[in-house]
Structures are given as structure tokens and as C-alpha cells.
Design a protein around this motif. Structure first.
Motif, mmCIF file in Angstrom:
data_model
loop_
_atom_site.group_PDB
_atom_site.id
_atom_site.type_symbol
_atom_site.label_atom_id
_atom_site.label_comp_id
_atom_site.label_asym_id
_atom_site.label_seq_id
_atom_site.Cartn_x
_atom_site.Cartn_y
_atom_site.Cartn_z
ATOM 1 N N HIS A 71 -9.031 7.716 -25.392
ATOM 2 C CA HIS A 71 -8.837 8.421 -26.788
ATOM 3 C C HIS A 71 -7.452 8.638 -26.585
ATOM 4 O O HIS A 71 -7.269 9.568 -25.702
ATOM 5 C CB HIS A 71 -9.771 9.108 -27.184
ATOM 6 N N PRO A 72 -6.519 8.605 -27.482
ATOM 7 C CA PRO A 72 -4.962 9.175 -27.449
ATOM 8 C C PRO A 72 -5.002 10.641 -27.079
ATOM 9 O O PRO A 72 -4.128 11.121 -26.324
ATOM 10 C CB PRO A 72 -4.191 8.718 -28.789
ATOM 11 N N PHE A 73 -6.153 11.312 -27.725
ATOM 12 C CA PHE A 73 -6.058 12.901 -27.722
ATOM 13 C C PHE A 73 -6.285 13.145 -25.964
ATOM 14 O O PHE A 73 -5.624 14.051 -25.497
ATOM 15 C CB PHE A 73 -7.069 13.563 -28.218
ATOM 16 N N VAL A 74 -7.271 12.517 -25.543
ATOM 17 C CA VAL A 74 -7.375 12.671 -24.145
ATOM 18 C C VAL A 74 -6.638 11.945 -23.109
ATOM 19 O O VAL A 74 -6.238 12.744 -22.065
ATOM 20 C CB VAL A 74 -8.939 12.577 -23.762
ATOM 21 N N SER A 75 -6.250 10.768 -23.276
ATOM 22 C CA SER A 75 -5.335 10.043 -22.306
ATOM 23 C C SER A 75 -4.159 10.786 -22.141
ATOM 24 O O SER A 75 -3.592 10.702 -21.045
ATOM 25 C CB SER A 75 -5.292 8.501 -22.627
ATOM 26 N N ARG A 76 -3.700 11.432 -23.368
ATOM 27 C CA ARG A 76 -2.304 12.113 -23.106
ATOM 28 C C ARG A 76 -2.255 13.279 -22.069
ATOM 29 O O ARG A 76 -1.483 13.400 -21.388
ATOM 30 C CB ARG A 76 -1.772 12.747 -24.504
ATOM 31 N N ILE A 77 -3.748 13.784 -21.901
ATOM 32 C CA ILE A 77 -3.791 14.863 -21.194
ATOM 33 C C ILE A 77 -3.799 14.581 -19.601
ATOM 34 O O ILE A 77 -3.163 15.072 -18.539
ATOM 35 C CB ILE A 77 -5.265 15.933 -21.295
ATOM 36 N N ILE A 78 -4.397 13.172 -19.255
ATOM 37 C CA ILE A 78 -4.814 12.777 -17.922
ATOM 38 C C ILE A 78 -3.751 11.798 -17.847
ATOM 39 O O ILE A 78 -3.884 11.228 -16.706
ATOM 40 C CB ILE A 78 -6.216 12.545 -17.827
ATOM 41 N N LYS A 79 -2.748 11.622 -18.462
ATOM 42 C CA LYS A 79 -2.074 10.283 -18.182
ATOM 43 C C LYS A 79 -1.345 10.223 -16.619
ATOM 44 O O LYS A 79 -1.148 9.371 -16.079
ATOM 45 C CB LYS A 79 -0.982 9.857 -19.336
#
Lengths: 557, 648
Positions: A289-297
Motif C-alpha cells: 500500500h502506498p502509505f506503507v511502501s513509502r516507509i519501507i522502500k
């Protein structure tokens, strides 16, 4: 070879927050009492804790955000600054996730405020508690699993560890070691959710009579190392919605543990109708999900794990005591569901049981009637005050999230009674909900969608990150007693076990020649979450402890 | 008093957690420690004796810092009666020679029965994971002057003797060993038991007996850094970055196999590719020459290079031919000669071959009692020759025989031995403590710490001894015109040397131990079981064996779980960790559990139908195709002579 028998005064099965809180509190009270010269009757003070993980904390998994108040009471002489907390909660958001978007709830739902709470690595906290317990002369034995209860004249007398050095067929090998029997004046079951001995005890003594069955969620969690600045330390996010369906109880969480560590997880009810729902997969979708993937990218996966959460609340608690035994922590189920916090109440239950234990052993009377003090103390405690108003919370959500929200709303208005005339919403076991529902031909849930891309890891890789290891040379610790029932389950539901297990213990494969589908067990993948024991629609899976020291190596989960 | 059964044990750090410090030494302080894996087998074998002799006293013995307490207690929890630790700062830096001496002294002064004829048994693990030499058991036996068996896979007890089955090159040997004796146990013997809770409770209460050098009456000058005949001159990291996979093209199985063979030919031989010379050793040239110190020659008149020519059945062992190559180069550089020692029954006929491969002289010892290799008489024979000839260097193949013979001989001669070398060269060693440059000396270089480091070991006592890892050095081309001397030698052989009786010798039987020594491992995934029950995998292994390449087959956990292969063949995190020169992964997905058990292999070929298979990311060569077609084509290639650049 003869079986060695050892004795202790109090035996605690399970060295988690509840078991260790019991042990520490009991040791403190016994010492204080025994040092008082005016007390002529001493309290027997030998306490032994058995922990199946290779080291204390290695099978511990939680979010975790905790309320520190129980810890403060347990260790009043310590400065709270010395507690092994990572950070205070600095920001607390509740969000609704859609497939591509994330919306913040303009208000924090009641019971969900995390002001004054802390983000912790529960494994680390447990390790620290175990060290404190040992300093107080509690004998903590890690790497030993209690395999069965020992009854004598209808009363619990102790436990037996499992024998080791047994081949797959159950025959002793050259390195066979017999079990050890531990006999105690009092046994504390602190095994955590769906403890196998707790399960056996509740059944043997009918301790769940007249109660709601316990209901559970499965939480899966990954710990990621992230570059500084990717997610704020002390920020916590709870999300509802995607990737879970509207008919599902659960949500996601993202906790900023340190500047460079973030815990990401999905918690979903094990009462979902879809037999193909897979929580580990849901987490993989969640991470994309964009909100999460941004954090772990730019991050790196460090650890993976899974654990069940008892959510039945007040009406699902079994009778907490019987002759010579008490049940504490998640093994009983003190978690207050709406606030999602169970560590504090688990530890409190251990401390309450410790008070009852001191009273009983001082009087040399560990009978059920003497130990009923534990329940009295519980009813007067902050845990009860927390559990009572939300006593029907999870039951309301049983059918579906929207209706549940409405029912819970009415509970808020009616002080927890909701629309039930009796004041108790009843419910059936989790597995009962897997049966009347969709068959395998039905549309799969959102979480069955593709998750090949991005930050996903398949189960086999995920298991590697749990650090789980089992001696391959041992009888399976997961039993599927009836092959016929298993076949029926595969025909009817397509083998839900292969989906609900977060560690690929269950594999349904077709014989390349006959095409017949059958179950193959990989018990050495197991992360000890016990989902199988709970969710199997026919109750055809029995989880028992494998060799002590086997299982995941969570360390800091 | 019952029989004393002693198990030697070492605590080692977990590799995964070890870091090399700034100073180039291993920092063990931050790593978790555990009982060395092989030692666990030694512990279990000790415990097994209790079944035969219920009143046997089980004693676990270790040497190391006080932190070893943890592992000693663990041994108690398994069922040992006593735990003894030799701990002294002055032991720091001890090599295997000193360790063997110190342990033997401890045993003699504090543990062993005073009457030398009272039987006792000492068990040990084959080798430690940090030192990796397998020397200490032999050196303890030598220091105590008792019989020994190494690489034991099973042990049966009878009053006054043991019947031990041991691994030998290409098979097994069963020995009747009198007590007292030392038995080092291979990691294929009985798996160590789990501690019982009752045992763990006892382990908390027991007190560990600790001794220092003064208490056992050992001169500190004979151990530690100064007492050890060898020192670590240097340790460098081996960085092994596997280049990206080369995918093999081809439309048919035949074409794929052909192109794979071609690629191997182009990439030259595996020997060259994996030869340790290719590993750069930074620091080698960086050491400033400390010319202000005087150069000293420690050889004291010793000269010449010795090699032991091992005879297997009636043939020369390949490893013994291989070591003639570095021996020749060392001799040429040192301007001296190569002498091979050939021991057996009717073996003189093998001598010309040694000369053709570089020996200047072959000393032949023939005796009907020396037909099969046996440690005690062979040690004695070589000792007698060395004492007569005074060689400066003595080399052995690191076979199951060489790895026990060299250290036993070393302890007898007061010389240091470097195990399992991959590079041997002439160098010099600057020793600031004595303000001396020792020159020339043998630089014996070997991989260590799980093949992650390369250590240079030097010694200043002659003969400087080393064992060379089989397959590392290429056998030189024979020159049949070379001339050499063949000298018979008649040793003194008394009957006590033959106290160990060889009951039987079986060669050419495939055991799972092959996985540890094979040059090539062919491993199949679950489809190989489902589709042809590993038939093609086994055929490829057989074809390679026919060409003289040691090969073995393995299986993934999936295949083992489904009953297509025994657990002993399982490769991966929960199976065996292997490092063959060539690893062929057939129909394997490349799950991390599997890869972690084979990723250190020299070269890796992946054969898989699925182009997306993760296995290709871990391989040097990738073949996309159905193994049912590609393997038969590959097997045909092997049968017609293609051996992946490996030499028989």
C-alpha cells in the motif's frame, strides 16, 4: 530409562510477561514475608519457570505499545527510566485505508488513546524481566517445554516435559532422553494464547463451562530496518480497511520503534468466512500500500513472526483457578480488545495470582476454594474495570465490521450492554465460523490477490526471517488425527490450513500420478502461533509442544 | 572406581556473529557462543558408553577462558558427572601442538588413573569450527602415548577394547582398539541428545573444577604464544563476490549441455578459477621490510622437503601426487631436494611414478604388517626416517590419514603442523618480539573461520609440517624421463605398534559422509523425486565417479519431507552445509533455507524450468530447461569425457 522426578513449590509454565510478573511478584512477597521475624509460618519460596523458547523472549511477539502501569507496580524500586522501553508514543493516528489511499480518522476512537504509553520490543522486555526474576532466585529454565499435565487423585500434581531423541515413528533412538516430571504445590499456567496445557486443563476440568468460547485474531508482524527519517520514532498508526474486507475484523499497524526500526503488522480475526484467507499474504499486500511502501522502500526486512491474540474478553475467560492451579495472562485472555493492549493486563493477572498463591501456600492450602481469592482480586482490579465496559465488544464484531461498529456504538451508549437483553452477547468458537460459510469455489478475499511485486516476501522466505528451527528428527508436534476428516476438509474448503498457517506448515499437494490431493506437514516451519489448533474447521489439528528450545528466534519482536 | 570416560570439548563463537577487529584478530566477545558442533558428537559418544558401563564416570574437559563455564554446564545437563576447565591467560595464543600438550598434562595430573594400565577412553569431536584443524585429538593421544582413532562414525564397547568404524578415503575401516585410547568422532555419528530438565537443574548446582598451569605443573614457556611451534603471521578476509549468473543458451537439451561444456572450457579449468592464488591477499606486499632486524636461519642444518606418499589399496593416493607439485616448487626455491616416503607391502613399484611427478628420492619401507595404513606404526616409521634425515619441511595430503598422522608426528617431533593448506610458499617472518627476521620459512596458508578468512601460519621448528587440502594443488604432468634415487629403509617395528587391529576395510561404498568430501554435489529438488525418483541425479553422480571425480548427491528439504531422500542427504539450513568445488542444483527453487547450506560452493550450476527461479540468482551458470531432458544430455557429455574442468 527411568523418568527423573523433581520438585518445586511453585511451577510456572511459560516465561512471558504474565509468568514472569507472577514469579517476580511471588518471590518479592515471599521474601518480604519470610524476612519478617514476627511471621512464624514461612511461605515456600522455590519458584521454577519453564520456557519452551531457547532463551527468554525468543517466542515473544507483540506490537508492541504498552501501558507501563503494571510494570511500575511490579518493580516499584526501579526507576521507570530504566525500563527497557524504546520510546514514548509521540503521535497516534487511526486511519482508514482504501486500495490506494489513506484517510485519517478525525477523532481517536474511544479506548484507543495511547497517551502515556510506550513502544517496546516485548522480547527485550521479557529478557530483562527474566534476568530480574533470576536475581530474585526464581529458577528460569529456558529451552524446556512442558508437554503434558500430571494429575493425581483428580488433582493437578505437576507437569511432564517431553521425551527427546524419538524418531518420526515415535521409537526411541540412541540419544533418547526420558521426560522429567516436575511436581509442585501449585502450578501457574502462563503459556500465552491457546496454550496446549491450558487447553488440556480447561477440557479436563471443564473450566469453560457456561462461558463464551475464546475467540482469536492472528497477528503477523515484520520488523524492518529503515533509513532515519522514513518514519518517526514513537509514532504509531493503526489502520482499518484495506487489505481486509468489510466483513473482516482486524486492521494494520505501523509502530516507529526506534529511528531506524519500524514494526509493521496485520491483525485479522480467525473467524473470517473465507477459507482461503491468508494473514501473512494480507501483510504482504499491506506493505505494498502506498502509505506503507513509502516507509519501507529503502528498508530491509529483519524479522518476521506471528502470534494469536485472545479477544473474547470478559465472557470468554475460563474459570481462572482450580485445585493447585491458576491460569494467567493470554492463556486465560485478559486482553481488552478495543484498546488492543494485553501486556499490561497479562502482567497484572500474574501479580494478582501471585497474591493468591502467597495466601494459599502460607496456609498450605492450594485448594480451589482458597485460590478463588484470585478471582476476587481480579474483580476488584483495574483489569476488570477495563474489561467490563467492553465485555461485548468482540462479540459484536463477530458477524461483520460495519454492523459491529454499530453495535459497539450502542455499547458505548449503554455502558457495554449493547442491544443484548441478557447483557451478554454469545458467540460460537472460531472454527464454527469457518464451516457454514463459503466453500473453496467462492470468490477469494482481497488478501488472496496478487502480491508478487514490491516488498512482498513469500512464506518460505518469511519463515527464514522468523529464525524458526526444529530438530527434524522428532515426531510431528502437530497432529492431524483423522485422515478422513482431512480429506473431507480438502474437498469442501480446499484445505484452509494451507492458507491460514502463517508459516507454511501445511501443504496440500496433488499426487503427480493419481491427482489425489493430500496434506503434507512441515512441522519444522512452525512459529508456534497455534492458529491451526484454533481455526481448523473440523478441530482436526492438535498442537503440542515440540522439543524444548525449538521454534522461532524472535529476540526483539 | 568405574571406567573413566572423558570427552574433550571446545566452546566456539557462532560464525554469523563474528567480526574481524581492526587488528585483524577475531573479535569473539560480541558473538554468541555454543559447543562446537563436532564436539557434541564426542559428548554423545561418551554418554553412550554409560549404556555399556553404568558406573562409568563421565568427565567433560575443556581448555579456554572462564566463559566456557556455560558449555561445561550444558555437558553436565546432558549427563556428564564432572566438568573440568583448564584456564590460564598464559595459554592464550596456543596452537594445536601446545593445546594437545596442555590438555594431556591436565588429564595426566588431575583426571587419569595413576596406574597406566587402567583403561580409560577419551572422546573428542573431529575438529572445531573455528580452528578447523582436527589436530588436537591426535596430539593428546601422542602426548599420553596411547592409541587413537579419528573420523569415527560408530563406536561399540567391549571390556578392554572398542570396535570403531572410521571413515577412510573412499570407504570405511573397522578397527579393534585397545584401551586406553582417544577416539575423535565424525559428525555423522549419533546426534547429541537434548538436555533433560533434571539434567539442567543439576547443571546449575554443580561446581566446575578449574585449574591453571601451575596447578597442573606445566611450564608456561611450553604453551601460549611463545611455546607454540607455529604462529599466525597474518589473517586476511576472503571476499567472494559471485559474479552475476551466465545463462546458457540453446534450443535443445543437447545444445544446452554442449554450450554449458563449452562455457566451462572457455572459463578454463575449475582448478584455475577456484585456485586460492586468485584470492588476493592484501597486506602481503604491504608489510614494510624491517631490514633493521638481522635475518636468522632457524633450520640448524635441516634441509630437504619430505612428502608422505599415501597408498590406498594398491595405488598412490591422488593427494600424494598433488603435493609433489608444491613440494617441487618449494625445493627449487630453497635449492634442495624432494624426498617421498613410501610405506606399505610390495609398494616399491610405485616409486617411479613419484619420481616422474617431481620426487628426487623415494625412501621405500616394505613390510607385510604395513600393508594397510595404521597410525601407530606409520608414525613410528616416519619418525625414524625424519630423525635420520632432518628434513626442513614435511608435507602430507590432508586425507583422513594425513590429518591424523601429521599432527601425531608433529607432537612427537616437537614440530608444528598447519592443517589443510591451500597455498604453500617460501617467505620470511618478522618477529618484533625477538627483533629477528626468520628466513627462509614455510608460509602455510589456509582458509579458516568457515572459509571466510585466509590465515598465514609460520613455524620455526624443523620439520615445518603442513597438510594440503586434496584437490587444491594440481598434479603436475609426469615426466617419465626424470631420474631419481630409490632407497630402501628398514625401520624398527615392535609389536606394541600393532596394538590396533584392523578388522575390515571397505572401499568404494557410498556413504553420506561423501557429502563432506565430494568435489561435485548434485542436488535435486522435490520434482526430481516426483518425476523420476532421483534416478537422473544419481546417474550423473555415477557418471562423474566413473571419470574419477568424487561426487555425491543431495536433496532439498522438500524432497526429503516427501520421502524421496533420507534426511542425511538434506542440504540447507536444517541439513548439511556443504562447500564442494561444483554444486549442481537441479529443479530447486532456491529457497533461502536451501541456499544458506550451499552458497559457499566453488561454482554453482542451476538447472530449472522456471526462468524466474531464485536459484539462478545464486548460481554462476544457469540452464533453463526441463531436467528430464538436460540431465541425460549432460550425462552423455560426462560419459564422453566432460568433467566440468575437474581433474580425476
Amino acid at each position: 530409562m527411568h523418568m527423573p522426578v523433581v520438585e518445586t513449590d511453585v511451577l510456572v509454565v511459560g516465561g512471558g510477561p504474565a509468568g514472569l510478573a507472577f514469579a517476580i511478584h511471588y518471590a518479592d512477597m515471599a521474601r518480604r514475608h519470610n524476612e519478617d521475624a514476627s511471621q512464624t509460618v514461612k511461605i515456600p519460596d522455590r519458584v521454577m519457570v519453564l520456557e519452551k523458547a531457547s532463551a527468554a523472549g525468543n517466542h515473544t511477539l507483540s506490537g508492541a505499545v504498552i501501558n507501563p502501569s503494571a510494570l511500575r507496580e511490579l518493580l516499584p524500586d526501579l526507576d521507570a527510566k530504566d525500563f527497557p522501553f524504546e520510546t514514548a508514543v509521540v503521535r497516534d493516528d487511526t486511519m482508514i485505508f482504501t486500495k490506494d489511499g489513506a484517510f485519517e480518522l478525525p477523532f481517536s476512537p474511544p479506548y484507543m488513546s495511547n497517551k502515556g504509553n510506550y513502544v517496546v520490543m516485548l522480547g527485550k522486555l521479557v529478557r530483562w524481566l527474566a534476568e530480574i526474576a533470576e536475581k530474585k532466585n526464581v529458577q528460569v529454565f529456558s529451552g524446556f517445554s512442558a508437554r503434558e499435565l500430571v494429575f493425581e487423585n483428580g488433582q493437578l500434581a505437576g507437569i511432564r516435559t517431553g521425551a527427546t531423541g524419538i524418531d518420526h515413528q515415535g521409537n526411541p533412538m540412541a540419544n533418547y532422553q526420558p521426560p522429567t516430571e516436575v511436581r509442585a504445590k501449585l502450578v501457574i499456567l502462563a503459556e500465552g494464547p491457546r496454550g496446549s496445557l491450558t487447553r488440556d486443563l480447561i477440557k479436563a476440568l471443564d473450566l469453560a463451562k457456561g462461558r463464551n468460547p475464546q475467540v482469536y485474531s492472528l497477528g503477523v508482524k515484520e520488523l524492518w530496518e529503515i533509513p532515519e527519517g522514513a518514519f518517526e520514532k514513537g509514532r504509531i498508526v493503526h489502520s482499518l480497511g484495506y487489505p481486509l474486507g468489510i466483513d473482516q475484523f482486524g486492521g494494520g499497524f505501523i509502530y516507529g520503534v526506534t529511528k531506524t526500526l519500524v514494526a509493521i503488522g496485520v491483525v485479522a480475526g480467525l473467524d473470517i468466512a473465507d477459507p482461503s484467507f491468508d494473514t501473512q499474504r494480507a501483510l504482504q499486500i499491506y506493505k505494498n500500500h502506498p502509505f506503507v511502501s513509502r516507509i519501507i522502500k529503502d528498508g530491509k526486512l529483519l524479522r518476521y513472526g506471528a502470534k494469536t491474540i485472545p479477544e473474547g474478553g470478559l465472557f470468554a475467560l475460563p474459570q481462572l483457578y482450580h485445585d493447585k492451579v491458576m491460569i494467567v495472562g493470554d492463556a486465560a485472555g485478559f486482553l481488552a480488545m478495543p484498546s488492543l493492549k494485553g501486556v499490561d493486563s497479562s502482567m497484572r493477572s500474574g501479580m494478582l495470582a501471585a497474591r493468591a498463591a502467597c495466601d494459599a501456600l502460607k496456609a498450605n492450602d492450594a485448594s480451589a476454594s482458597r485460590l478463588s481469592l484470585y478471582e476476587k482480586l481480579f474483580k476488584a482490579s483495574p483489569i476488570y474495570k477495563e474489561l467490563y465496559p467492553v465485555r461485548n465488544f468482540r462479540q459484536a464484531f463477530k458477524a461483520n465490521l460495519l454492523l459491529g461498529a454499530f453495535q459497539f456504538g450502542t455499547q458505548l451508549v449503554t455502558g457495554g450492554r449493547g442491544l443484548s437483553a441478557s447483557g451478554r452477547l454469545t458467540m460460537a468458537e472460531d472454527r464454527a465460523h469457518c464451516r457454514p460459510m463459503r466453500t473453496s469455489q467462492a470468490k477469494a478475499s482481497a488478501a488472496a490477490g496478487s502480491c508478487a511485486a514490491g516488498f512482498s516476501v513469500d512464506k518460505e522466505t518469511a519463515i527464514f526471517f522468523s529464525g524458526t528451527k526444529h530438530d527434524e528428527e522428532q515426531p510431528s508436534h502437530i497432529q492431524v488425527p483423522s485422515a478422513a476428516v482431512c480429506d473431507e476438509c480438502i474437498r469442501t474448503y480446499g484445505g484452509p490450513c494451507q492458507h491460514f498457517c502463517p508459516a507454511q506448515v501445511f501443504e496440500i499437494s496433488a499426487d503427480p500420478k493419481t491427482g489425489k490431493k493430500s496434506l503434507k506437514l512441515h512441522p519444522s516451519n512452525c512459529v508456534h502461533c497455534k492458529t491451526c489448533d484454533i481455526r481448523d474447521p473440523y478441530g482436526n489439528v492438535i498442537w503440542q509442544t515440540p522439543y524444548g528450545g525449538d521454534g522461532p528466534e524472535y529476540e526483539n519482536m | 572406581m568405574g571406567l573413566k570416560v572423558i570427552s574433550l570439548m571446545k566452546q566456539v563463537p557462532l560464525f554469523s556473529q563474528m567480526r574481524m577487529g581492526e587488528d585483524g584478530l577475531m573479535d569473539r566477545t560480541k558473538a554468541k557462543s555454543m559447543i562446537n558442533v563436532d564436539c557434541c558428537f564426542g559428548l554423545e559418544q561418551g554418554l553412550q558408553i554409560k549404556k555399556y558401563v553404568p558406573d562409568a564416570e563421565l568427565i567433560v574437559v575443556s581448555m579456554g577462558p572462564p566463559s566456557f563455564d556455560q558449555s561445561l554446564r550444558q555437558a553436565i545437563s546432558l549427563g556428564f558427572d564432572r566438568a573440568i576447565l583448564l584456564s590460564d591467560r598464559r595459554l592464550g595464543g596456543s596452537d594445536t601442538f601446545s593445546t594437545g600438550l596442555a590438555l594431556a598434562t591436565l588429564l595426566r595430573s588431575k583426571i587419569l588413573p595413576a596406574d597406566p594400565h587402567t583403561p580409560y577412553i577419551i572422546f573428542a569431536g573431529r575438529q572445531t569450527s573455528d580452528g578447523d584443524t582436527a589436530h588436537v585429538p591426535s596430539q593428546v593421544a601422542e602426548n599420553l602415548g596411547i592409541a587413537q582413532v579419528t573420523f569415527a562414525v560408530s563406536v561399540d564397547y567391549a571390556p578392554a577394547h572398542l570396535v570403531v568404524r572410521r571413515m577412510i578415503e573412499g570407504g570405511h575401516q573397522t578397527l579393534k582398539v585397545p584401551m586406553p585410547c582417544v577416539v575423535s568422532v565424525a559428525p555423522t555419528a549419533i546426534h547429541v541428545r537434548r538436555p533433560s530438565l533434571a539434567g539442567a537443574i543439576k547443571a546449575r548446582q554443580v561446581s566446575i573444577e578449574a585449574y591453571n598451569l601451575d596447578q597442573i605443573g606445566l611450564d608456561p614457556a611450553s604453551v601460549g604464544l611463545n611455546g607454540s611451534p607455529t604462529s599466525v603471521a597474518k589473517v586476511v578476509n576472503i571476499t567472494r563476490n559471485r559474479p552475476p549468473v551466465s545463462m546458457i543458451n540453446g534450443n535443445t537439451a543437447e545444445e544446452l549441455a554442449g554450450n554449458l561444456a563449452k562455457t566451462f572450457d572457455i572459463a578454463a579449468s575449475l582448478h584455475a578459477a577456484a585456485a586460492p592464488e586468485a584470492v588476493s591477499a592484501p597486506g602481503a606486499a604491504e608489510t614494510p621490510r624491517q631490514d633493521r632486524f638481522p635475518r636468522k636461519d632457524f633450520r640448524n642444518g635441516a634441509s630437504g622437503i619430505f612428502t608422505w606418499a599415501e597408498v590406498v589399496a594398491t595405488e598412490l593416493a591422488l593427494s600424494s601426487i598433488e603435493i609433489l607439485n608444491p613440494a617441487r616448487k618449494l625445493a627449487d626455491e630453497l635449492k634442495t631436494t624432494v624426498t617421498s616416503v613410501l610405506i606399505g607391502d610390495h609398494v616399491a613399484g610405485l616409486a617411479p611414478r613419484l619420481i616422474a611427478h617431481g620426487a628426487d628420492e623415494v625412501i621405500v619401507v616394505e613390510d607385510s604388517r604395513l600393508k594397510e595404513y595404521s597410525i601407530l606404526p606409520f608414525t613410528s616409521v616416519i619418525e625414524q626416517i625424519v630423525k635420520e634425515r632432518h628434513p626442513e619441511i614435511s608435507l602430507f595430503g590432508a586425507t583422513t590419514s594425513g590429518r591424523e598422522l601429521a599432527p601425531r608426528l608433529g607432537s612427537r617431533l616437537g614440530a608444528g603442523v598447519t592443517a589443510d593448506c591451500t597455498i604453500l610458499k617460501v617467505g620470511e617472518f618478522v618477529q618484533p618480539s625477538s627483533k629477528t627476521i626468520w628466513s627462509p620459512c614455510l608460509e602455510a596458508i589456509r582458509p579458516t573461520y568457515g572459509e571466510s578468512k585466509l590465515a598465514t601460519i609460520v613455524g620455526f621448528r624443523c620439520p615445518q609440517m603442513a597438510t594440503a587440502r586434496p584437490g587444491t594443488f594440481e598434479a603436475s604432468q609426469p615426466d617419465l624421463s626424470r631420474q631419481g634415487k630409490i632407497t630402501p629403509f628398514v625401520p624398527q617395528l615392535n609389536d606394541s605398534l600393532f596394538a590396533v587391529e584392523i578388522l575390515s576395510t571397505e572401499r568404494k561404498e557410498a556413504g553420506d559422509e561423501g557429502l563432506f568430501s565430494a568435489s561435485v554435489i548434485v542436488t535435486g529438488g522435490r520434482p526430481c523425486g516426483e518425476l523420476d525418483d532421483f534416478k537422473l541425479i544419481k546417474e550423473l553422480v555415477e557418471a562423474l565417479e566413473e571419470k574419477g571425480i568424487s561426487a555425491a548427491w543431495g536433496a532439498t528439504r522438500q524432497a526429503v519431507d516427501h520421502g524421496y531422500a533420507p534426511y542425511s542427504r538434506q542440504i540447507g539450513q536444517t541439513g548439511k552445509t556443504v562447500r564442494p568445488k561444483l554444486y549442481i542444483a537441479v529443479a530447486i527453487s532456491g529457497a533461502i533455507q536451501h541456499v544458506s547450506g550451499m552458497k559457499e560452493s566453488g561454482r554453482i550450476i542451476a538447472i530449472n524450468q522456471d526462468r524466474q527461479s531464485h536459484m539462478f540468482n545464486c548460481a554462476d551458470y544457469g540452464v533453463v530447461g526441463d531436467y528430464l531432458q538436460t540431465l541425460p544430455a549432460l550425462i552423455r557429455r560426462v560419459k564422453s569425457g566432460f568433467t566440468f574442468g575437474l581433474k580425476a
